[in-house]
Design a protein around this motif. Structure first.
Motif, mmCIF file in Angstrom:
data_model
loop_
_atom_site.group_PDB
_atom_site.id
_atom_site.type_symbol
_atom_site.label_atom_id
_atom_site.label_comp_id
_atom_site.label_asym_id
_atom_site.label_seq_id
_atom_site.Cartn_x
_atom_site.Cartn_y
_atom_site.Cartn_z
ATOM 1 N N LEU A 25 72.117 -34.226 16.364
ATOM 2 C CA LEU A 25 73.124 -34.769 15.568
ATOM 3 C C LEU A 25 74.734 -34.140 16.100
ATOM 4 O O LEU A 25 74.513 -33.289 15.988
ATOM 5 N N ARG A 26 75.640 -34.728 17.316
ATOM 6 C CA ARG A 26 76.940 -34.524 17.297
ATOM 7 C C ARG A 26 77.913 -34.931 16.592
ATOM 8 O O ARG A 26 78.068 -36.271 16.849
ATOM 9 N N GLN A 27 78.438 -34.353 15.664
ATOM 10 C CA GLN A 27 80.122 -35.435 15.318
ATOM 11 C C GLN A 27 81.211 -35.195 16.220
ATOM 12 O O GLN A 27 81.444 -33.863 16.189
ATOM 13 N N VAL A 28 81.273 -36.672 15.753
ATOM 14 C CA VAL A 28 83.136 -36.260 16.953
ATOM 15 C C VAL A 28 84.192 -36.186 16.367
ATOM 16 O O VAL A 28 83.899 -35.794 14.502
ATOM 17 N N GLY A 29 85.005 -35.127 16.843
ATOM 18 C CA GLY A 29 85.862 -34.388 16.423
ATOM 19 C C GLY A 29 87.481 -35.401 16.295
ATOM 20 O O GLY A 29 87.399 -36.275 17.466
ATOM 21 N N PRO A 30 88.374 -34.018 16.948
ATOM 22 C CA PRO A 30 89.993 -34.110 17.548
ATOM 23 C C PRO A 30 89.571 -35.017 18.870
ATOM 24 O O PRO A 30 90.423 -35.298 19.608
ATOM 25 N N GLU A 31 89.299 -33.879 19.268
ATOM 26 C CA GLU A 31 88.969 -34.596 21.124
ATOM 27 C C GLU A 31 88.431 -35.627 21.078
ATOM 28 O O GLU A 31 88.039 -36.908 21.318
ATOM 29 N N ARG A 32 89.156 -36.851 21.909
ATOM 30 C CA ARG A 32 89.064 -37.626 22.197
ATOM 31 C C ARG A 32 89.327 -37.728 24.291
ATOM 32 O O ARG A 32 89.933 -37.248 24.606
ATOM 33 N N ASP A 33 88.859 -39.292 24.986
ATOM 34 C CA ASP A 33 88.604 -39.016 26.286
ATOM 35 C C ASP A 33 90.159 -39.601 26.781
ATOM 36 O O ASP A 33 89.959 -41.322 26.233
ATOM 37 N N GLU A 34 91.144 -39.132 27.447
ATOM 38 C CA GLU A 34 92.245 -39.514 27.028
ATOM 39 C C GLU A 34 92.261 -41.330 28.411
ATOM 40 O O GLU A 34 92.981 -42.341 28.279
ATOM 41 N N LEU A 35 91.629 -40.835 29.453
ATOM 42 C CA LEU A 35 90.967 -41.851 30.114
ATOM 43 C C LEU A 35 90.856 -43.299 29.733
ATOM 44 O O LEU A 35 91.157 -44.542 29.880
ATOM 45 N N LEU A 36 89.913 -43.350 28.501
ATOM 46 C CA LEU A 36 88.661 -44.271 27.933
ATOM 47 C C LEU A 36 90.350 -45.481 27.333
ATOM 48 O O LEU A 36 90.716 -46.813 27.376
ATOM 49 N N VAL A 37 90.942 -44.797 26.574
ATOM 50 C CA VAL A 37 92.314 -44.826 25.845
ATOM 51 C C VAL A 37 93.202 -46.053 26.530
ATOM 52 O O VAL A 37 93.281 -46.729 26.542
ATOM 53 N N ALA A 38 93.850 -45.009 27.914
ATOM 54 C CA ALA A 38 94.628 -45.585 28.757
ATOM 55 C C ALA A 38 94.031 -46.488 29.038
ATOM 56 O O ALA A 38 94.796 -48.234 29.250
ATOM 57 N N LEU A 39 92.657 -47.026 29.922
ATOM 58 C CA LEU A 39 91.398 -48.295 30.348
ATOM 59 C C LEU A 39 92.623 -49.542 28.532
ATOM 60 O O LEU A 39 91.961 -51.013 30.044
ATOM 61 N N LEU A 40 91.860 -48.836 28.336
ATOM 62 C CA LEU A 40 91.935 -49.855 27.309
ATOM 63 C C LEU A 40 92.887 -50.509 26.380
ATOM 64 O O LEU A 40 93.289 -50.848 25.405
ATOM 65 N N SER A 41 94.177 -49.737 26.819
ATOM 66 C CA SER A 41 95.502 -50.106 26.468
ATOM 67 C C SER A 41 96.025 -52.175 25.791
ATOM 68 O O SER A 41 96.930 -51.682 25.382
ATOM 69 N N ASP A 42 96.158 -52.232 27.107
ATOM 70 C CA ASP A 42 96.496 -54.105 27.160
ATOM 71 C C ASP A 42 95.349 -54.618 26.305
ATOM 72 O O ASP A 42 96.116 -54.604 25.391
ATOM 73 N N GLU A 43 94.443 -54.513 25.916
ATOM 74 C CA GLU A 43 93.048 -55.120 24.658
ATOM 75 C C GLU A 43 93.583 -54.419 23.235
ATOM 76 O O GLU A 43 93.950 -55.625 22.336
ATOM 77 N N GLN A 44 94.010 -52.859 23.177
ATOM 78 C CA GLN A 44 94.770 -52.686 22.206
ATOM 79 C C GLN A 44 95.911 -52.911 21.896
ATOM 80 O O GLN A 44 96.258 -53.747 20.847
ATOM 81 N N ALA A 45 96.760 -53.935 22.492
ATOM 82 C CA ALA A 45 98.000 -53.885 22.028
ATOM 83 C C ALA A 45 97.705 -55.772 21.636
ATOM 84 O O ALA A 45 98.278 -55.945 20.837
ATOM 85 N N HIS A 46 97.087 -56.663 22.159
ATOM 86 C CA HIS A 46 96.672 -57.582 22.471
ATOM 87 C C HIS A 46 96.352 -58.006 20.497
ATOM 88 O O HIS A 46 96.705 -58.610 20.070
ATOM 89 N N THR A 47 95.502 -56.879 20.455
ATOM 90 C CA THR A 47 94.253 -56.450 19.245
ATOM 91 C C THR A 47 95.701 -56.245 17.396
ATOM 92 O O THR A 47 95.470 -57.071 17.115
#
Length: 646
Positions: free
Chosen positions: A334-356
């Motif tokens: 198992l590999r535990q998550v850390g600070p690194e993230r996929d910024e393209l995935l974050v941008a892909l769902l920015s509208d859904e996040q704002a609505h949420t």
């Protein structure tokens, strides 16, 4: 990208070597990496919707960074998901609130994220069925990969008809992988999906008469050999289930991982549902499980916590002998998550996040006190009380409209966010504005209301089942005794309003985990209603939820009691409506009331400890409580507390 530039370089090198002598078959070897996520519950962006702040402890955007790294390390890879993907977070709630029309116009945000990451297959989890078949079908239709479930069938399928699957039971995917000889080799990977048959109880109102669910082990025993016969070189079982040793295996068991690993021809087992970790600290005492290495009866297996907190990785070494590919070596991690993230995935769902977030911050009213559940397992608390008040209010309105008989109304509810996810995973809503987001914090499941009729003795049995959450406390024992029994989830500790009672922990539990009576003892004593003892024959209406009435938690009489109301409105919607009504009545200060209607009855000299939140607000409440004392922190960062008998 699904294949890295390393693949291309290897392919070019392989072509340049084609003129060389072919590699002897006995030396053909391929390394295959299986990547696995489970129980994402629509946590996509590394965002804590309860605290409304970013987090790097979970979220698919953080898991995706691990996926990309693992793919760079091993280009021969496949990515699978174990289910419980679309329900659980505020974004999942927002997507569901948009209805089927939204899904007909664009993809569900979870599916958009999974398509972007290039999943190869996924299994359906039990929570996929929470919103009904139409919503589920419309959701997975947008996936560019198959969703699998081998033990859900059409309602009229006979017991020996294994062809009438409601969903795709398995796939055999042909992949071209680069071997140690730098040549490409076609390998057929069979993937099977399984879901707990308990969906027929948990979501009966959606599924009854429309599908049937069969035993997971029986399905695997039928389909795995079939997949081998159809050419699968490797068989991966994605089972939305955990691990439990039943002794004699019961048909339709919920936790079947221990037994699935013993099905012949299973090469890798991907688990979930229990939100635990394998390899890791869990399951160390379970026979047949190598918890440190991540093997079950010799089969490599992974389970990665919850919400994308970990990426499961299984590395298989395949060797071709006598025309057949076989697994000759395996490793799990198992590999535990850390600070690194996929910024393209974050941008892909920015509208859904704002609505949420806009949905979450809709104001409902202002309270004059905190709504919290820090010590909900040991004393009445305002969080569960608020839910019970809302359910009683709604049931009373139904009664006034003539939809319910003229019987006393009792409500039952349990604490949800009660430490499972860590020392801060508790409901704590400070006095002041209450929003829809706070309601999702208070009540995290999309349950709907049910009103059933029970006798006084049946209500007592219901509370006896709840009282399983405690250990039996010995008198005169001069050492610390843990107050709470292990492995009993907080959502199976129902508390009832309007009734008064004590829980005598000198007595053993009356029921076991399956609701079977195992003793003649009674922990529930002094049970009364409006100051009068409750008689065995007295009749009541109980407001509860569909999960409980469908058998969730195995509460006695829950599935056999007469049902007077089956609503489609979620309990969260009822809580929101109740809060708005309270705001109309009380204006800027909705009173937060707490009925001290139950307490623990304990030996006078017992030294009792339990763990709860380490937050300052929890410690401050303990200081004001006559029975609680903060002792310090345990090794996991939780607060250790003493419960003082009278």
């Amino acid at each position: 990208m699904r294949r890295t530039t390393i693949i291309s370089l290897l392919a070019v090198l392989a072509l340049s070597l084609q003129g060389c002598s072919p590699t002897p078959e006995r030396e053909q070897q391929v390394e295959l990496r299986i990547l696995h996520t489970n129980d994402l519950h629509a946590y996509l962006l590394g965002y804590d919707y309860f605290q409304q702040r970013d987090t790097d402890r979970f979220g698919l955007a953080h898991t995706a960074a691990l996926v990309h790294q693992a793919r760079l390390e091993q280009p021969n890879n496949l990515l699978f998901d174990n289910g419980d993907t679309i329900q659980g977070s505020a974004m999942g709630d927002w997507a569901h609130a948009q209805g089927l029309e939204y899904l007909q116009q664009q993809r569900h945000p979870v599916i958009r994220a999974m398509n972007y990451l290039g999943y190869d297959a996924a299994a359906l989890g039990n929570h996929e069925f929470n919103y009904g078949l139409e919503y589920l079908d419309a959701t997975i239709e947008g996936a560019t990969f198959p969703f699998l479930s081998a033990n859900v069938f059409e309602p009229d399928a006979t017991a020996d008809d294994w062809q009438a699957s409601r969903y795709t039971p398995y796939v055999i995917q042909k992949h071209s992988f680069v071997g140690s000889d730098l040549q490409r080799h076609d390998i057929q990977v069979g993937v099977l999906g399984l879901v707990p048959p308990d969906i027929m109880r948990w979501d009966r109102h959606h599924l009854e008469g429309r599908v049937q669910a069969r035993d997971m082990l029986a399905a695997a025993q039928y389909f795995v050999p079939k997949m081998r016969d159809e050419g699968a070189d490797v068989v991966v079982v994605i089972a939305h289930t955990g691990l439990r040793d039943y002794g004699d295996y019961p048909e339709f068991a919920e936790q079947t991982g221990l037994y699935l690993a013993q099905v012949e021809w299973v090469d890798a087992l991907l688990l979930g549902h229990q939100h635990r970790q394998l390899p890791g600290p869990d399951y160390q005492e379970l026979a047949g499980v190598d918890a440190e290495r991540g093997f079950i009866h010799g089969v490599p297996a992974v389970m990665g916590g919850q919400y994308g907190s970990h990426l499961g990785v299984i590395d298989l070494t395949l060797k071709r002998t006598d025309g057949t590919w076989q697994v000759v070596q395996a490793a799990s991690e198992l590999r535990q998550v850390g600070p690194e993230r996929d910024e393209l995935l974050v941008a892909l769902l920015s509208d859904e996040q704002a609505h949420t977030l806009a949905m979450l911050n809709q104001p409902l009213g202002d309270t004059d006190g905190a709504i919290e559940n820090f010590f909900a397992r040991v004393a009445p608390n305002t969080a569960v009380a608020w839910v019970n008040q809302a359910q009683s209010w709604y049931a009373t309105s139904l009664q006034q409209q003539g939809e319910l008989p003229d019987l006393p109304i009792i409500s039952a509810a349990a604490p949800f966010r009660s430490g499972f996810g860590g020392p801060e995973d508790y409901t704590h809503l400070a006095a002041g504005p209450l929003t829809l987001g706070n309601i999702a914090d208070l009540y995290i499941y999309p349950n709907t209301l049910r009103v059933i009729e029970l006798s006084g003795s049946e209500l007592r049995d219901w509370l006896e089942m709840s009282a399983r959450t405690f250990n039996t406390i010995e008198a005169g024992k001069d050492e610390w005794q843990p107050l709470l029994a292990p492995r009993i989830p907080s959502y199976n500790f129902d508390m009832m309003n309007e009734l008064s009672y004590r829980i005598d922990l000198s007595q053993p539990a009356r029921f076991d985990g399956e609701g079977q009576q195992v003793s003649d003892s009674h922990r529930i004593v002094d049970l009364s209603y409006q100051g009068q003892p409750v008689s065995a024959e007295q009749r009541f209406l109980l407001a509860t939820n569909n999960y409980r009435v469908s058998g969730g938690g195995f509460f006695p009489h829950a599935t056999t009691a007469p049902v007077y109301y089956t609503g489609q409105m979620e309990v969260r919607q009822i809580i929101a409506a109740y809060t708005r009504e309270q705001a109309k009545q009380h204006g800027a200060a909705i009173p937060v009331q707490l009925q001290q209607n139950w307490q623990l009855k304990l030996p006078a000299e017992a030294r009792l400890e339990f763990r709860s939140s380490s937050l300052a607000a929890a410690k401050a409440k303990a200081e004001r409580h006559p029975r609680l004392q903060f002792l310090g922190l345990d090794d996991d960062g939780y607060g250790r507390y003493q419960y003082l008998p009278e």
